[in-house]
Design a protein around this motif. Structure first.
Motif, mmCIF file in Angstrom:
data_model
loop_
_atom_site.group_PDB
_atom_site.id
_atom_site.type_symbol
_atom_site.label_atom_id
_atom_site.label_comp_id
_atom_site.label_asym_id
_atom_site.label_seq_id
_atom_site.Cartn_x
_atom_site.Cartn_y
_atom_site.Cartn_z
ATOM 1 N N VAL A 75 -32.977 8.110 -16.495
ATOM 2 C CA VAL A 75 -33.919 8.564 -17.529
ATOM 3 C C VAL A 75 -33.925 10.084 -17.518
ATOM 4 N N GLY A 76 -33.447 10.686 -18.590
ATOM 5 C CA GLY A 76 -33.539 12.134 -18.733
ATOM 6 C C GLY A 76 -34.705 12.494 -19.640
ATOM 7 N N VAL A 77 -35.311 13.630 -19.380
ATOM 8 C CA VAL A 77 -36.420 14.113 -20.210
ATOM 9 C C VAL A 77 -36.062 15.506 -20.712
ATOM 10 N N LEU A 78 -35.995 15.623 -22.037
ATOM 11 C CA LEU A 78 -35.724 16.909 -22.686
ATOM 12 C C LEU A 78 -36.967 17.343 -23.451
ATOM 13 N N GLN A 79 -36.992 18.615 -23.811
ATOM 14 C CA GLN A 79 -38.196 19.167 -24.438
ATOM 15 C C GLN A 79 -37.808 20.166 -25.518
ATOM 16 N N TYR A 80 -38.679 20.279 -26.533
ATOM 17 C CA TYR A 80 -38.446 21.265 -27.601
ATOM 18 C C TYR A 80 -39.792 21.620 -28.230
ATOM 19 N N GLN A 81 -40.013 22.909 -28.470
ATOM 20 C CA GLN A 81 -41.222 23.380 -29.144
ATOM 21 C C GLN A 81 -40.899 23.618 -30.610
ATOM 22 N N TYR A 82 -41.707 23.030 -31.478
ATOM 23 C CA TYR A 82 -41.463 23.196 -32.921
ATOM 24 C C TYR A 82 -42.793 23.235 -33.645
ATOM 25 N N GLN A 83 -43.033 24.321 -34.403
ATOM 26 C CA GLN A 83 -44.255 24.497 -35.191
ATOM 27 C C GLN A 83 -45.514 24.248 -34.364
ATOM 28 N N GLY A 84 -45.494 24.763 -33.134
ATOM 29 C CA GLY A 84 -46.675 24.691 -32.280
ATOM 30 C C GLY A 84 -46.856 23.391 -31.533
ATOM 31 N N ILE A 85 -45.938 22.433 -31.674
ATOM 32 C CA ILE A 85 -46.042 21.129 -31.016
ATOM 33 C C ILE A 85 -44.924 20.990 -29.988
ATOM 34 N N THR A 86 -45.262 20.427 -28.825
ATOM 35 C CA THR A 86 -44.262 20.113 -27.812
ATOM 36 C C THR A 86 -43.746 18.703 -28.039
ATOM 37 N N TYR A 87 -42.427 18.577 -28.167
ATOM 38 C CA TYR A 87 -41.771 17.279 -28.337
ATOM 39 C C TYR A 87 -40.945 16.972 -27.089
ATOM 40 N N TYR A 88 -41.052 15.722 -26.631
ATOM 41 C CA TYR A 88 -40.227 15.242 -25.530
ATOM 42 C C TYR A 88 -39.240 14.212 -26.053
ATOM 43 N N PHE A 89 -38.077 14.148 -25.397
ATOM 44 C CA PHE A 89 -37.028 13.226 -25.809
ATOM 45 C C PHE A 89 -36.529 12.472 -24.580
ATOM 46 N N ILE A 90 -36.617 11.143 -24.627
ATOM 47 C CA ILE A 90 -36.142 10.307 -23.534
ATOM 48 C C ILE A 90 -34.641 10.082 -23.710
ATOM 49 N N ASP A 91 -33.880 10.459 -22.685
ATOM 50 C CA ASP A 91 -32.423 10.456 -22.790
ATOM 51 C C ASP A 91 -31.812 9.350 -21.938
ATOM 52 N N ASN A 92 -30.946 8.560 -22.556
ATOM 53 C CA ASN A 92 -30.097 7.605 -21.842
ATOM 54 C C ASN A 92 -28.979 7.213 -22.797
ATOM 55 N N GLN A 93 -27.776 7.555 -22.453
ATOM 56 C CA GLN A 93 -26.650 7.353 -23.358
ATOM 57 C C GLN A 93 -26.387 5.872 -23.654
ATOM 58 N N ASP A 94 -26.612 5.010 -22.683
ATOM 59 C CA ASP A 94 -26.360 3.584 -22.905
ATOM 60 C C ASP A 94 -27.226 3.032 -24.039
ATOM 61 N N TYR A 95 -28.462 3.529 -24.130
ATOM 62 C CA TYR A 95 -29.398 2.987 -25.111
ATOM 63 C C TYR A 95 -29.453 3.797 -26.414
ATOM 64 N N PHE A 96 -29.306 5.099 -26.331
ATOM 65 C CA PHE A 96 -29.616 5.934 -27.499
ATOM 66 C C PHE A 96 -28.406 6.656 -28.092
ATOM 67 N N ASN A 97 -27.214 6.329 -27.615
ATOM 68 C CA ASN A 97 -25.999 6.845 -28.249
ATOM 69 C C ASN A 97 -25.659 5.914 -29.414
ATOM 70 N N THR A 98 -26.163 6.252 -30.583
ATOM 71 C CA THR A 98 -26.117 5.311 -31.707
ATOM 72 C C THR A 98 -26.080 6.062 -33.026
ATOM 73 N N PHE A 99 -25.468 5.439 -34.049
ATOM 74 C CA PHE A 99 -25.393 6.066 -35.374
ATOM 75 C C PHE A 99 -26.717 5.956 -36.116
ATOM 76 N N LEU A 100 -27.508 4.918 -35.804
ATOM 77 C CA LEU A 100 -28.793 4.686 -36.452
ATOM 78 C C LEU A 100 -29.828 4.352 -35.389
ATOM 79 N N PRO A 101 -31.111 4.638 -35.634
ATOM 80 C CA PRO A 101 -32.135 4.332 -34.628
ATOM 81 C C PRO A 101 -32.264 2.840 -34.335
ATOM 82 N N TYR A 102 -32.000 1.996 -35.338
ATOM 83 C CA TYR A 102 -32.177 0.557 -35.177
ATOM 84 C C TYR A 102 -30.890 -0.150 -35.578
ATOM 85 N N GLY A 103 -30.673 -1.306 -34.970
ATOM 86 C CA GLY A 103 -29.483 -2.072 -35.317
ATOM 87 C C GLY A 103 -29.656 -3.517 -34.943
#
Length: 484
Positions: A75-103
Protein backbone atom coordinates in the motif's frame (compact mmCIF):
# COMPACT_ATOMS: atom_id res chain seq x y z
CA UNK A 1 -10.63 22.64 14.22
CA UNK A 2 -12.55 19.54 13.14
CA UNK A 3 -11.03 16.98 10.74
CA UNK A 4 -13.12 15.33 8.01
CA UNK A 5 -11.96 12.74 5.46
CA UNK A 6 -13.87 12.23 2.22
CA UNK A 7 -13.40 8.74 0.77
CA UNK A 8 -14.51 8.07 -2.80
CA UNK A 9 -13.72 6.10 -5.93
CA UNK A 10 -13.40 9.24 -8.08
CA UNK A 11 -12.92 12.98 -7.73
CA UNK A 12 -12.43 15.91 -10.12
CA UNK A 13 -10.10 17.11 -11.47
CA UNK A 14 -8.24 13.80 -11.25
CA UNK A 15 -10.74 11.20 -12.46
CA UNK A 16 -14.44 11.41 -13.36
CA UNK A 17 -17.14 9.12 -14.71
CA UNK A 18 -20.18 10.79 -13.14
CA UNK A 19 -21.63 13.28 -10.66
CA UNK A 20 -19.95 11.59 -7.68
CA UNK A 21 -16.62 13.02 -8.84
CA UNK A 22 -18.08 16.54 -9.02
CA UNK A 23 -19.34 16.29 -5.44
CA UNK A 24 -16.03 15.08 -4.03
CA UNK A 25 -14.12 17.72 -5.96
CA UNK A 26 -16.34 20.71 -5.20
CA UNK A 27 -17.81 20.18 -1.72
CA UNK A 28 -14.57 19.99 0.36
CA UNK A 29 -13.46 23.39 -0.95
CA UNK A 30 -16.58 25.09 0.39
CA UNK A 31 -16.03 24.45 4.11
CA UNK A 32 -14.77 27.32 6.26
CA UNK A 33 -11.05 26.64 6.49
CA UNK A 34 -10.65 28.07 10.00
CA UNK A 35 -13.13 25.52 11.39
CA UNK A 36 -12.82 22.48 9.11
CA UNK A 37 -9.85 20.57 7.75
CA UNK A 38 -11.46 18.50 4.98
CA UNK A 39 -9.23 16.10 3.04
CA UNK A 40 -9.97 13.59 0.27
CA UNK A 41 -8.63 10.11 -0.53
CA UNK A 42 -9.11 8.18 -3.79
CA UNK A 43 -7.25 5.35 -5.55
CA UNK A 44 -4.11 6.22 -7.52
CA UNK A 45 -5.44 5.03 -10.88
CA UNK A 46 -2.91 4.86 -13.70
CA UNK A 47 -5.55 6.54 -15.91
CA UNK A 48 -5.31 9.77 -13.89
CA UNK A 49 -3.70 12.19 -16.37
CA UNK A 50 0.07 12.50 -16.13
CA UNK A 51 -0.16 16.27 -15.57
CA UNK A 52 -1.59 15.45 -12.13
CA UNK A 53 0.24 12.20 -11.33
CA UNK A 54 3.62 13.79 -11.97
CA UNK A 55 2.97 16.21 -9.11
CA UNK A 56 1.98 13.61 -6.49
CA UNK A 57 4.54 13.23 -3.68
CA UNK A 58 5.37 10.12 -1.68
CA UNK A 59 4.17 10.02 1.93
CA UNK A 60 4.64 6.46 3.14
CA UNK A 61 4.10 2.81 2.32
CA UNK A 62 3.30 -0.37 4.21
CA UNK A 63 2.11 -3.93 3.68
CA UNK A 64 -1.40 -5.04 4.59
CA UNK A 65 -3.58 -8.14 4.61
CA UNK A 66 -7.37 -8.17 4.50
CA UNK A 67 -8.88 -11.65 4.37
CA UNK A 68 -7.27 -14.96 3.33
CA UNK A 69 -7.60 -13.92 -0.36
CA UNK A 70 -5.64 -10.67 0.10
CA UNK A 71 -2.33 -11.29 1.86
CA UNK A 72 0.65 -9.02 2.45
CA UNK A 73 -0.15 -6.47 -0.26
CA UNK A 74 1.79 -3.25 -0.86
CA UNK A 75 0.00 0.00 0.00
CA UNK A 76 1.57 3.26 -1.12
CA UNK A 77 0.29 6.64 0.01
CA UNK A 78 0.81 9.70 -2.19
CA UNK A 79 -0.25 13.27 -1.56
CA UNK A 80 -1.06 16.42 -3.52
CA UNK A 81 -2.25 19.91 -2.51
CA UNK A 82 -4.77 21.48 -4.87
CA UNK A 83 -6.88 24.63 -4.34
CA UNK A 84 -6.32 24.50 -0.59
CA UNK A 85 -7.31 20.82 -0.18
CA UNK A 86 -5.01 17.90 0.66
CA UNK A 87 -5.65 14.84 -1.52
CA UNK A 88 -4.31 11.37 -0.76
CA UNK A 89 -3.94 8.58 -3.30
CA UNK A 90 -3.80 4.88 -2.40
CA UNK A 91 -1.25 3.20 -4.66
CA UNK A 92 -1.09 -0.44 -5.72
CA UNK A 93 -0.29 -1.37 -9.29
CA UNK A 94 -2.07 -4.74 -9.17
CA UNK A 95 -5.40 -3.06 -8.40
CA UNK A 96 -5.23 0.44 -9.87
CA UNK A 97 -3.19 0.06 -13.06
CA UNK A 98 -6.23 0.35 -15.28
CA UNK A 99 -7.61 2.25 -18.29
CA UNK A 100 -10.91 2.96 -16.48
CA UNK A 101 -11.82 3.22 -12.78
CA UNK A 102 -14.39 0.42 -13.09
CA UNK A 103 -14.56 -2.73 -15.16
CA UNK A 104 -15.08 -6.35 -14.20
CA UNK A 105 -17.33 -6.45 -11.10
CA UNK A 106 -15.43 -9.28 -9.39
CA UNK A 107 -12.19 -7.29 -9.75
CA UNK A 108 -13.91 -4.09 -8.64
CA UNK A 109 -15.21 -5.81 -5.50
CA UNK A 110 -11.70 -6.93 -4.59
CA UNK A 111 -9.93 -3.67 -5.32
CA UNK A 112 -12.41 -1.55 -3.35
CA UNK A 113 -12.35 -3.91 -0.35
CA UNK A 114 -8.56 -3.49 -0.46
CA UNK A 115 -8.98 0.29 -0.85
CA UNK A 116 -11.39 0.56 2.11
CA UNK A 117 -9.07 -1.21 4.53
CA UNK A 118 -6.02 0.63 3.15
CA UNK A 119 -7.67 4.01 3.83
CA UNK A 120 -8.20 3.19 7.50
CA UNK A 121 -4.80 1.51 7.84
CA UNK A 122 -2.93 4.55 6.49
CA UNK A 123 -4.45 7.04 8.94
CA UNK A 124 -2.16 6.42 11.95
CA UNK A 125 0.86 6.71 9.63
CA UNK A 126 0.11 10.05 7.93
CA UNK A 127 -0.52 12.24 10.98
CA UNK A 128 -4.18 12.89 10.27
CA UNK A 129 -6.94 11.63 12.55
CA UNK A 130 -10.40 12.46 11.19
CA UNK A 131 -13.24 13.15 13.60
CA UNK A 132 -15.58 11.99 10.84
CA UNK A 133 -15.18 9.92 7.69
CA UNK A 134 -17.60 10.73 4.86
CA UNK A 135 -17.99 7.71 2.55
CA UNK A 136 -19.50 7.80 -0.93
CA UNK A 137 -21.41 4.95 -2.61
CA UNK A 138 -20.81 1.19 -2.50
CA UNK A 139 -17.11 1.37 -3.24
CA UNK A 140 -16.54 2.71 0.30
CA UNK A 141 -19.25 0.64 1.99
CA UNK A 142 -16.93 -1.48 4.14
CA UNK A 143 -15.29 1.50 5.88
CA UNK A 144 -18.14 1.95 8.42
CA UNK A 145 -18.13 -1.86 8.89
CA UNK A 146 -14.40 -2.01 9.60
CA UNK A 147 -14.67 1.00 11.94
CA UNK A 148 -17.23 -0.79 14.12
CA UNK A 149 -15.52 -4.20 14.01
CA UNK A 150 -11.83 -4.85 13.28
CA UNK A 151 -10.62 -1.31 14.02
CA UNK A 152 -12.92 -0.65 16.98
CA UNK A 153 -10.44 -1.83 19.64
CA UNK A 154 -7.80 0.75 18.69
CA UNK A 155 -7.65 3.99 20.70
CA UNK A 156 -6.80 5.85 17.49
CA UNK A 157 -10.12 4.92 15.87
CA UNK A 158 -12.28 5.25 18.98
CA UNK A 159 -15.35 7.42 18.36
CA UNK A 160 -14.57 8.32 14.74
CA UNK A 161 -18.00 8.92 13.20
CA UNK A 162 -19.00 7.81 9.73
CA UNK A 163 -21.48 9.12 7.16
CA UNK A 164 -22.30 7.34 3.91
CA UNK A 165 -23.89 9.15 0.97
CA UNK A 166 -26.00 7.25 -1.56
CA UNK A 167 -25.48 8.79 -4.97
CA UNK A 168 -27.33 5.99 -6.76
CA UNK A 169 -28.88 3.08 -4.85
CA UNK A 170 -28.96 0.94 -7.99
CA UNK A 171 -25.24 0.13 -7.64
CA UNK A 172 -24.51 -1.86 -4.49
CA UNK A 173 -21.35 -3.98 -4.84
CA UNK A 174 -22.94 -7.44 -4.63
CA UNK A 175 -21.03 -10.75 -4.85
CA UNK A 176 -21.19 -14.13 -3.19
CA UNK A 177 -20.65 -14.28 0.57
CA UNK A 178 -17.67 -16.65 0.40
CA UNK A 179 -15.73 -14.29 -1.88
CA UNK A 180 -16.48 -11.07 0.01
CA UNK A 181 -15.75 -12.75 3.35
CA UNK A 182 -12.52 -14.21 1.98
CA UNK A 183 -11.41 -10.86 0.57
CA UNK A 184 -12.39 -8.72 3.55
CA UNK A 185 -11.60 -10.99 6.49
CA UNK A 186 -14.84 -9.97 8.15
CA UNK A 187 -16.38 -12.70 10.33
CA UNK A 188 -19.16 -14.82 8.85
CA UNK A 189 -21.39 -13.64 11.68
CA UNK A 190 -21.71 -10.29 9.84
CA UNK A 191 -23.18 -11.94 6.74
CA UNK A 192 -26.76 -12.13 8.02
CA UNK A 193 -29.94 -10.51 6.64
CA UNK A 194 -29.76 -7.71 9.23
CA UNK A 195 -26.17 -6.83 8.24
CA UNK A 196 -24.22 -7.56 5.03
CA UNK A 197 -26.24 -10.41 3.53
CA UNK A 198 -28.68 -9.69 0.70
CA UNK A 199 -30.52 -12.50 -1.11
CA UNK A 200 -27.85 -14.94 0.11
CA UNK A 201 -25.06 -12.75 -1.32
CA UNK A 202 -22.74 -10.21 0.25
CA UNK A 203 -23.60 -6.53 -0.27
CA UNK A 204 -20.95 -3.86 0.37
CA UNK A 205 -23.33 -0.90 0.22
CA UNK A 206 -25.72 -2.57 2.63
CA UNK A 207 -22.85 -3.00 5.08
CA UNK A 208 -22.19 0.73 4.97
CA UNK A 209 -25.87 1.57 5.35
CA UNK A 210 -26.20 -0.69 8.42
CA UNK A 211 -23.01 0.38 10.19
CA UNK A 212 -22.69 4.09 9.33
CA UNK A 213 -23.69 6.59 11.99
CA UNK A 214 -25.73 8.53 9.44
CA UNK A 215 -26.94 8.22 5.85
CA UNK A 216 -27.43 10.98 3.32
CA UNK A 217 -28.79 10.94 -0.20
CA UNK A 218 -28.53 13.63 -2.84
CA UNK A 219 -32.08 15.00 -2.61
CA UNK A 220 -34.96 15.05 -0.13
CA UNK A 221 -37.38 13.37 -2.53
CA UNK A 222 -34.91 10.57 -3.31
CA UNK A 223 -34.53 9.95 0.44
CA UNK A 224 -38.29 9.36 0.56
CA UNK A 225 -38.48 7.40 -2.70
CA UNK A 226 -35.89 4.79 -1.70
CA UNK A 227 -38.10 3.75 1.21
CA UNK A 228 -40.61 2.40 -1.35
CA UNK A 229 -40.63 -0.88 -3.29
CA UNK A 230 -40.36 0.85 -6.68
CA UNK A 231 -37.23 2.88 -5.96
CA UNK A 232 -35.72 0.92 -3.07
CA UNK A 233 -33.69 -1.57 -5.17
CA UNK A 234 -34.43 -4.29 -2.61
CA UNK A 235 -33.17 -2.21 0.33
CA UNK A 236 -36.36 -0.22 0.98
CA UNK A 237 -36.97 -2.01 4.29
CA UNK A 238 -33.53 -1.02 5.55
CA UNK A 239 -34.01 2.52 4.27
CA UNK A 240 -37.31 2.77 6.14
CA UNK A 241 -35.74 1.35 9.31
CA UNK A 242 -33.00 4.01 9.18
CA UNK A 243 -35.24 6.89 8.12
CA UNK A 244 -34.61 8.82 11.36
CA UNK A 245 -30.86 8.72 10.66
CA UNK A 246 -31.15 9.78 7.03
CA UNK A 247 -31.73 12.97 5.09
CA UNK A 248 -31.42 14.25 1.56
CA UNK A 249 -29.08 17.14 0.71
CA UNK A 250 -29.22 18.35 -2.88
CA UNK A 251 -25.88 18.61 -4.65
CA UNK A 252 -24.68 21.96 -5.89
CA UNK A 253 -22.86 23.13 -9.00
CA UNK A 254 -19.74 25.23 -9.48
CA UNK A 255 -21.02 28.76 -10.07
CA UNK A 256 -17.65 29.89 -11.39
CA UNK A 257 -17.40 27.18 -14.02
CA UNK A 258 -21.03 27.53 -15.08
CA UNK A 259 -21.47 31.26 -15.50
CA UNK A 260 -22.81 32.56 -18.83
CA UNK A 261 -21.43 36.03 -18.09
CA UNK A 262 -17.82 34.79 -18.03
CA UNK A 263 -17.86 31.36 -19.72
CA UNK A 264 -15.12 31.31 -22.34
CA UNK A 265 -16.52 28.18 -23.99
CA UNK A 266 -19.74 29.77 -25.28
CA UNK A 267 -20.15 31.99 -28.33
CA UNK A 268 -21.68 35.07 -26.69
CA UNK A 269 -21.66 35.95 -22.99
CA UNK A 270 -24.80 37.23 -21.28
CA UNK A 271 -26.43 37.48 -17.85
CA UNK A 272 -29.87 37.72 -16.28
CA UNK A 273 -30.27 41.29 -17.53
CA UNK A 274 -29.06 40.80 -21.10
CA UNK A 275 -30.24 37.26 -22.02
CA UNK A 276 -33.25 38.61 -23.98
CA UNK A 277 -30.94 40.36 -26.43
CA UNK A 278 -27.90 38.08 -26.46
CA UNK A 279 -28.74 34.45 -25.66
CA UNK A 280 -30.16 33.75 -29.14
CA UNK A 281 -26.75 34.41 -30.68
CA UNK A 282 -25.51 31.22 -29.05
CA UNK A 283 -28.39 29.33 -30.66
CA UNK A 284 -27.72 30.47 -34.20
CA UNK A 285 -23.97 29.90 -33.82
CA UNK A 286 -24.53 26.34 -32.58
CA UNK A 287 -27.08 25.67 -35.35
CA UNK A 288 -24.48 26.67 -37.88
CA UNK A 289 -21.73 24.59 -36.22
CA UNK A 290 -23.92 21.46 -36.08
CA UNK A 291 -25.46 21.83 -39.55
CA UNK A 292 -29.00 22.52 -38.37
CA UNK A 293 -31.35 25.03 -39.94
CA UNK A 294 -30.15 28.44 -38.79
CA UNK A 295 -33.17 30.26 -37.36
CA UNK A 296 -33.27 32.00 -33.98
CA UNK A 297 -37.05 31.43 -33.81
CA UNK A 298 -36.70 27.66 -33.71
CA UNK A 299 -37.41 26.06 -30.32
CA UNK A 300 -34.19 24.28 -29.40
CA UNK A 301 -34.34 21.44 -26.86
CA UNK A 302 -31.09 20.12 -25.40
CA UNK A 303 -30.33 16.71 -23.92
CA UNK A 304 -27.00 15.87 -22.25
CA UNK A 305 -27.08 12.44 -20.70
CA UNK A 306 -25.80 8.94 -20.33
CA UNK A 307 -27.88 7.13 -22.93
CA UNK A 308 -29.49 4.51 -20.66
CA UNK A 309 -32.97 3.37 -19.67
CA UNK A 310 -32.71 5.28 -16.38
CA UNK A 311 -32.79 8.56 -18.27
CA UNK A 312 -36.25 8.00 -19.82
CA UNK A 313 -35.00 7.60 -23.36
CA UNK A 314 -37.66 4.99 -24.15
CA UNK A 315 -40.21 7.79 -23.70
CA UNK A 316 -38.29 9.94 -26.17
CA UNK A 317 -38.09 7.04 -28.63
CA UNK A 318 -41.87 6.68 -28.52
CA UNK A 319 -42.59 10.40 -28.93
CA UNK A 320 -39.69 11.50 -31.13
CA UNK A 321 -41.66 12.27 -34.27
CA UNK A 322 -44.01 14.43 -32.22
CA UNK A 323 -41.19 16.26 -30.45
CA UNK A 324 -39.26 17.40 -33.52
CA UNK A 325 -42.00 19.18 -35.44
CA UNK A 326 -41.41 21.96 -37.99
CA UNK A 327 -40.70 24.49 -35.23
CA UNK A 328 -38.44 22.40 -33.00
CA UNK A 329 -34.83 21.20 -32.94
CA UNK A 330 -33.26 18.60 -30.65
CA UNK A 331 -29.53 18.49 -29.84
CA UNK A 332 -28.22 15.39 -28.06
CA UNK A 333 -24.83 14.89 -26.40
CA UNK A 334 -23.97 11.58 -24.76
CA UNK A 335 -22.92 7.96 -25.01
CA UNK A 336 -24.30 4.72 -23.62
CA UNK A 337 -26.60 1.95 -24.78
CA UNK A 338 -26.00 1.27 -28.50
CA UNK A 339 -29.78 1.03 -29.01
CA UNK A 340 -30.20 4.66 -28.01
CA UNK A 341 -27.04 5.82 -29.73
CA UNK A 342 -28.35 4.37 -33.00
CA UNK A 343 -31.85 5.72 -32.38
CA UNK A 344 -30.55 9.28 -32.19
CA UNK A 345 -28.29 8.72 -35.20
CA UNK A 346 -31.33 7.51 -37.15
CA UNK A 347 -33.36 10.60 -36.32
CA UNK A 348 -30.39 12.86 -37.12
CA UNK A 349 -30.39 11.24 -40.56
CA UNK A 350 -34.19 11.40 -40.91
CA UNK A 351 -34.47 15.03 -39.73
CA UNK A 352 -31.07 16.43 -40.66
CA UNK A 353 -32.12 20.07 -40.20
CA UNK A 354 -33.83 19.42 -36.84
CA UNK A 355 -31.85 16.76 -34.93
CA UNK A 356 -28.16 16.69 -34.06
CA UNK A 357 -26.85 13.48 -32.49
CA UNK A 358 -23.44 13.96 -30.89
CA UNK A 359 -22.57 10.48 -29.64
CA UNK A 360 -19.65 11.59 -27.52
CA UNK A 361 -19.00 13.70 -24.49
CA UNK A 362 -17.44 17.09 -25.07
CA UNK A 363 -17.34 19.60 -22.23
CA UNK A 364 -16.90 22.49 -24.67
CA UNK A 365 -19.92 21.41 -26.72
CA UNK A 366 -21.95 20.89 -23.55
CA UNK A 367 -21.33 24.47 -22.44
CA UNK A 368 -22.35 25.71 -25.88
CA UNK A 369 -25.58 23.73 -25.72
CA UNK A 370 -26.47 24.97 -22.23
CA UNK A 371 -26.17 28.51 -23.58
CA UNK A 372 -27.88 27.87 -26.92
CA UNK A 373 -30.92 25.77 -25.98
CA UNK A 374 -34.27 27.20 -24.98
CA UNK A 375 -35.20 24.11 -22.94
CA UNK A 376 -33.53 21.01 -21.51
CA UNK A 377 -35.27 17.64 -21.42
CA UNK A 378 -34.81 15.22 -18.48
CA UNK A 379 -37.61 12.61 -18.44
CA UNK A 380 -35.79 10.27 -16.04
CA UNK A 381 -37.26 7.06 -14.70
CA UNK A 382 -35.41 7.92 -11.47
CA UNK A 383 -32.88 10.65 -10.74
CA UNK A 384 -31.23 10.79 -7.30
CA UNK A 385 -30.17 14.41 -7.80
CA UNK A 386 -29.35 15.50 -11.34
CA UNK A 387 -27.05 18.38 -12.20
CA UNK A 388 -28.15 19.22 -15.73
CA UNK A 389 -31.31 20.99 -14.60
CA UNK A 390 -29.34 23.20 -12.19
CA UNK A 391 -26.78 24.08 -14.86
CA UNK A 392 -29.66 24.83 -17.26
CA UNK A 393 -31.11 27.35 -14.82
CA UNK A 394 -27.74 29.07 -14.65
CA UNK A 395 -27.76 29.56 -18.45
CA UNK A 396 -31.39 30.70 -18.70
CA UNK A 397 -32.46 27.39 -20.25
CA UNK A 398 -35.79 26.06 -19.01
CA UNK A 399 -35.82 22.44 -17.73
CA UNK A 400 -38.56 19.98 -18.72
CA UNK A 401 -38.39 17.12 -16.21
CA UNK A 402 -40.21 14.19 -14.74
CA UNK A 403 -41.13 14.69 -11.09
CA UNK A 404 -38.70 12.30 -9.42
CA UNK A 405 -35.79 12.62 -7.00
CA UNK A 406 -33.74 15.80 -7.27
CA UNK A 407 -35.67 16.91 -10.36
CA UNK A 408 -38.81 17.28 -8.27
CA UNK A 409 -36.90 19.12 -5.53
CA UNK A 410 -35.23 21.66 -7.82
CA UNK A 411 -37.70 22.38 -10.65
CA UNK A 412 -40.90 24.21 -9.74
CA UNK A 413 -43.55 23.82 -12.46
CA UNK A 414 -44.78 26.86 -14.36
CA UNK A 415 -48.21 28.18 -13.39
CA UNK A 416 -49.57 30.50 -16.08
CA UNK A 417 -52.34 31.86 -13.83
CA UNK A 418 -49.92 33.03 -11.16
CA UNK A 419 -46.98 33.51 -13.55
CA UNK A 420 -44.82 31.46 -11.18
CA UNK A 421 -42.43 28.54 -11.48
CA UNK A 422 -39.13 28.04 -13.29
CA UNK A 423 -39.66 24.95 -15.47
CA UNK A 424 -42.07 22.28 -16.68
CA UNK A 425 -42.71 18.86 -15.20
CA UNK A 426 -44.87 15.77 -15.53
CA UNK A 427 -45.62 13.16 -12.88
CA UNK A 428 -46.24 9.78 -14.51
CA UNK A 429 -43.67 7.80 -16.47
CA UNK A 430 -45.66 8.10 -19.66
CA UNK A 431 -44.57 9.25 -23.14
CA UNK A 432 -47.88 10.93 -24.00
CA UNK A 433 -47.78 12.92 -20.78
CA UNK A 434 -44.21 13.96 -21.52
CA UNK A 435 -45.13 15.04 -25.06
CA UNK A 436 -48.10 17.06 -23.79
CA UNK A 437 -45.80 18.98 -21.42
CA UNK A 438 -43.23 19.57 -24.19
CA UNK A 439 -45.99 20.92 -26.45
CA UNK A 440 -47.27 23.11 -23.63
CA UNK A 441 -43.77 24.52 -23.16
CA UNK A 442 -43.65 25.36 -26.89
CA UNK A 443 -46.97 27.20 -26.57
CA UNK A 444 -45.61 29.31 -23.73
CA UNK A 445 -42.37 29.95 -25.64
CA UNK A 446 -44.21 31.20 -28.75
CA UNK A 447 -47.45 32.70 -27.39
CA UNK A 448 -46.53 33.96 -23.91
CA UNK A 449 -43.07 35.36 -24.48
CA UNK A 450 -43.19 37.80 -21.59
CA UNK A 451 -44.11 35.01 -19.19
CA UNK A 452 -41.41 32.81 -20.70
CA UNK A 453 -38.76 35.46 -20.13
CA UNK A 454 -39.97 35.94 -16.56
CA UNK A 455 -39.61 32.20 -16.01
CA UNK A 456 -36.08 32.27 -17.45
CA UNK A 457 -35.11 35.13 -15.14
CA UNK A 458 -36.49 33.31 -12.09
CA UNK A 459 -34.45 30.25 -13.02
CA UNK A 460 -31.29 32.31 -13.42
CA UNK A 461 -31.93 33.75 -9.96
CA UNK A 462 -31.97 30.34 -8.27
CA UNK A 463 -29.08 29.54 -5.94
CA UNK A 464 -27.91 25.96 -6.40
CA UNK A 465 -24.30 26.73 -5.53
CA UNK A 466 -22.42 24.50 -3.12
CA UNK A 467 -22.68 27.23 -0.48
CA UNK A 468 -26.24 26.18 0.37
CA UNK A 469 -25.49 22.45 0.52
CA UNK A 470 -22.31 22.99 2.55
CA UNK A 471 -24.30 24.68 5.31
CA UNK A 472 -26.47 21.58 5.67
CA UNK A 473 -23.45 19.26 5.75
CA UNK A 474 -21.77 21.41 8.39
CA UNK A 475 -24.93 21.20 10.52
CA UNK A 476 -25.04 17.42 10.12
CA UNK A 477 -21.35 17.02 11.02
CA UNK A 478 -21.74 19.17 14.13
CA UNK A 479 -24.77 17.13 15.18
CA UNK A 480 -22.84 13.85 14.84
CA UNK A 481 -19.86 15.27 16.70
CA UNK A 482 -22.07 16.39 19.59
CA UNK A 483 -21.69 20.12 19.00
CA UNK A 484 -25.40 20.94 18.67
Amino acid sequence: MRNVLFVASECVPFIKTGGLADVCGALPKEFYKEAWDVRVVIPNYSCIPEKWRNQFTYVTHFYMSCGPYIRDRYVGVLQYQYQGITYYFIDNQDYFNTFLPYGNMRQDIEKFIFFDKAVLSMLPLIGFRPDLIHCHDWQTGLIPVYLKTEFAASDFFWNIKSVITIHNLKFQGIWDVETIQGLSGLPLSLFTPDKLEYNKAGNMLKGGLVFADYITTVSDTYAQEIQSDYYGEGLNGLMYARRLDMQGIVNGIDYEEYNPATDGKIYTNYDAESFRNLKWKNKTALQEELGLAVDKKKYMIGLISRLTDQKGLDLIAYAMDGIVDDYTQLVVIGTGDPTYENMFRHYAWKYADRVSANICYSDDLAHKLYAAADAFLMPSRFEPCGLTQMISFRYGTVPIVRETGGLKDTVHPYNEYENSGDGFSFANYNADEMLNVINYSKKVFYDQKRNWNSMVKRGMGNDYSWRVSTGRYEGLYRYLLGEC
